[in-house]
Scaffold this active site. Structure first.
Site, PDB file in Angstrom:
ATOM      1  CB  SER A 300      -0.928   0.014   1.218  1.00  0.00           C
ATOM      2  OG  SER A 300      -0.212   0.356   2.388  1.00  0.00           O
ATOM      3  CD  GLU A 327       3.316  -2.159  -8.018  1.00  0.00           C
ATOM      4  OE1 GLU A 327       2.262  -1.503  -7.791  1.00  0.00           O
ATOM      5  OE2 GLU A 327       3.361  -3.387  -8.012  1.00  0.00           O
ATOM      6  CB  CYS A 361      -0.750  -3.136  -8.419  1.00  0.00           C
ATOM      7  SG  CYS A 361      -0.036  -4.086  -7.073  1.00  0.00           S
TER       8      CYS A 361
END
Length: 575
Positions: A300, A327, A361
């Site tokens: 996150s 990321e 994601c």
């Protein structure tokens, strides 16, 4: 002669012919025991083929057998420190998201002393691992890729299906194909980086050595991709680093099997240490160690920011400036132009938003559709969604599976409640949730008249797609609204008009680190679409590329002068 070995061979050949080199060796016999060898080229990688899992196919039957075996077994996942399995007795449960009453087994949680032991084990292994020629290091991961392509494939896929609620296809492209590609391509990328050498002029020999970072790397991996977990730990190791790996509590079994696979491939003890457990306790101990040299993270945005703050506040305690590679989240979009082909657009909306329950994601969670094609898009989308099934991933007809855990379920339910109560929102499809058996959020499509509604701005990580319909004349204006997002991970532009594609790509230049033209914003392939984004979405160091590996190296430039100067006088000084 790992680096610059062609030049080395030429120099040594010349000196050997003139017999000058023999004076540096005690005897000719000792010299002959150290032959100069040319390094063999690492095989050129190709992407792993995706198996079909058709009915009665060998691959589906093997996975079904492994699923039955895993469901009957009670797995126990230990820590692995210095190659030794550690059982602490402090246990966490491994539950099946789509059947949350089913406990696959338990995993042991690391204690403070275990974290310290993992760090020391990594540091102990460091010198020997870093000193290995690149050929020897990559051999471990090339073998791991081959094992995963063959005898380990079905078991790891079955573990991912149960541990993370992925269907056959999603588990295949993650657990098998992507991880195999990470290992094969990263090995070749490391060789290519090592081959990039500076020029040399007459009388000197310049070369560059890509050293691993001093200290150790801390890898924190997410639940949503088995491949990402193993790659976060192994990518730095390929270029000579050692690592402490904390897997997600919700992918701990599939990650454990990935580690065991690397062990079978010959990974030396201590190079990577596997320590599941409380993330705050483990991270606190890691970041307080002066040998911490890098963070390899996927998760996150909020947690990554907190980690960055912790590292910054302790910067004076570290031996080096740590490399932080992350990321993080995304608010990924699909932006359609009036020239878009509706069947292609609708397919991308469904696959991009609802595969793996919207937990990639890169999953599409907002869309911008021009009014001129909206009625066609709406009718086609609703018709197609009527045949989309939600349920157990072992059913090959199911597209949407469970979200990962109770917190994710509750968070998604709150967003659906918001959509029901907000006057600017209308639920066009779905809105149903069911946690009686598994954590199921059924595919939900929300129509909003507010392009800045929280559903269009906040990351949700569930199968919820929010659509804003814009007037065709406001194409450019709406592109700028799309660009307002704090995230910058992935996005798609759908159009057949080349001018519209160019305009969209120009305005959305920084809105997506991975931009797709007439394709869904998910499914990046190693070696084809290096993955990562900027803004709130991370450091954009592009997993699956040389750019990522370079972050785990510290270059040393060496200049050797063959005939050194014997006087400080320059010729012009003697005039």
């Amino acid at each position: 002669a790992e680096y610059g070995d062609v030049q080395m061979f030429r120099k040594l050949s010349f000196f050997a012919r003139t017999k000058k080199i023999l004076s540096s060796f005690t005897t000719t016999r000792n010299f002959c025991k150290s032959p100069v060898t040319m390094r063999a080229a690492i095989p050129k990688p190709t992407n792993e083929p995706i198996l079909s899992y058709l009915k009665n196919s060998p691959e589906r039957n093997k996975v079904l057998q492994e699923l039955e075996a895993l469901k009957k077994a009670k797995v126990e996942v230990p820590l692995i420190i210095g190659g030794k399995e550690i059982k602490t007795g402090d246990l966490g449960e491994i539950r099946v998201p789509h059947d949350h009453k089913h406990i696959l087994g338990h995993y042991h949680k690391a204690r403070d002393s275990d974290v310290k032991d993992a760090i020391q084990s990594a540091l102990k292994a460091k010198n020997r691992w870093a000193a290995l020629p690149l050929d020897e290091r990559v051999a471990v991961f090339l073998k791991a890729a081959e094992l995963l392509s063959g005898p380990w494939r079905a078991k790891l896929i079955a573990a991912t299906m149960l541990n993370q609620s992925k269907n056959f296809y999603q588990a295949e492209i993650d657990t098998a194909c992507e991880l195999i590609d990470f290992w094969n391509f990263n090995c070749k990328f490391a060789e290519e980086l090592a081959a990039e050498q500076p020029i040399s002029v007459k009388g000197t020999w310049n070369r560059q050595v890509l050293r691993p970072l001093e200290g150790f790397i801390y890898a924190i991996s997410p639940f949503n991709f088995t491949a990402i977990g193993a790659n976060l730990a192994s990518a730095p190791a390929i270029v000579g680093n050692v690592c402490v790996w904390k897997p997600s509590d919700y992918a701990v079994y599939s990650n454990y099997l990935s580690y065991k696979l690397m062990q079978e491939a010959g990974l030396p003890d201590g190079v990577i240490n596997f320590i599941p457990g409380d993330p705050q306790k483990i991270t606190s101990a890691i970041l307080s160690d002066p040998n911490f040299s890098g963070l390899h993270y996927t998760g996150s945005t909020e947690i990554f920011r907190n980690l960055w703050t912790q590292v910054g506040s302790s910067i004076q305690n570290y031996k080096n400036y740590p490399r932080l590679v992350g990321e993080t989240g995304g608010k990924d979009f699909i932006f359609a132009h009036a020239s878009a082909k509706v069947p292609e657009l609708v397919t991308a909306l469904i696959r991009g938003a609802f595969e793996f329950a919207g937990q990639k994601c890169s999953s599409a969670s907002r869309a911008y559709i021009p009014r001129s094609i909206w009625d066609h898009v709406k009718s086609t989308l609703l018709e197609e969604l009527s045949s989309v099934k939600t349920g157990n991933p072992e059913d090959p007809s199911v597209l949407v599976n469970a979200v990962i855990h109770r917190n994710s379920f509750d968070k998604a339910r709150r967003y659906i409640l918001h959509a029901k109560e907000d006057p600017s929102c209308e639920i066009l499809y779905g809105g149903r949730v069911d946690d009686s058996v598994g954590y199921f959020i059924y595919p939900t499509v929300v129509l909003t008249t507010d392009p800045r509604n929280k559903l269009m701005q906040e990351e949700i990580f569930a199968p919820i797609l929010t659509i804003y319909v814009y007037d065709d004349v406001d194409f450019e204006k709406t592109l700028w609204i799309c660009d307002e997002s704090g995230y910058g991970l992935t996005g798609s532009i759908f159009a057949t008009d080349r001018n519209a594609i160019q305009e969209g790509a120009r305005i959305l230049l920084n809105a997506a680190g991975n931009l797709y033209i007439n394709d869904k914003p998910t499914g990046a392939v190693v070696g084809q679409q290096p993955f990562g984004g900027a803004r709130w979405s991370g450091t954009n160091d592009k997993a699956g590329s040389k750019l990522n590996l370079l972050r785990w190296t510290s270059a040393q430039t060496i200049k050797e002068t063959f005939v050194p100067a014997t006087s400080f006088w320059y010729p012009y000084m003697k005039e």
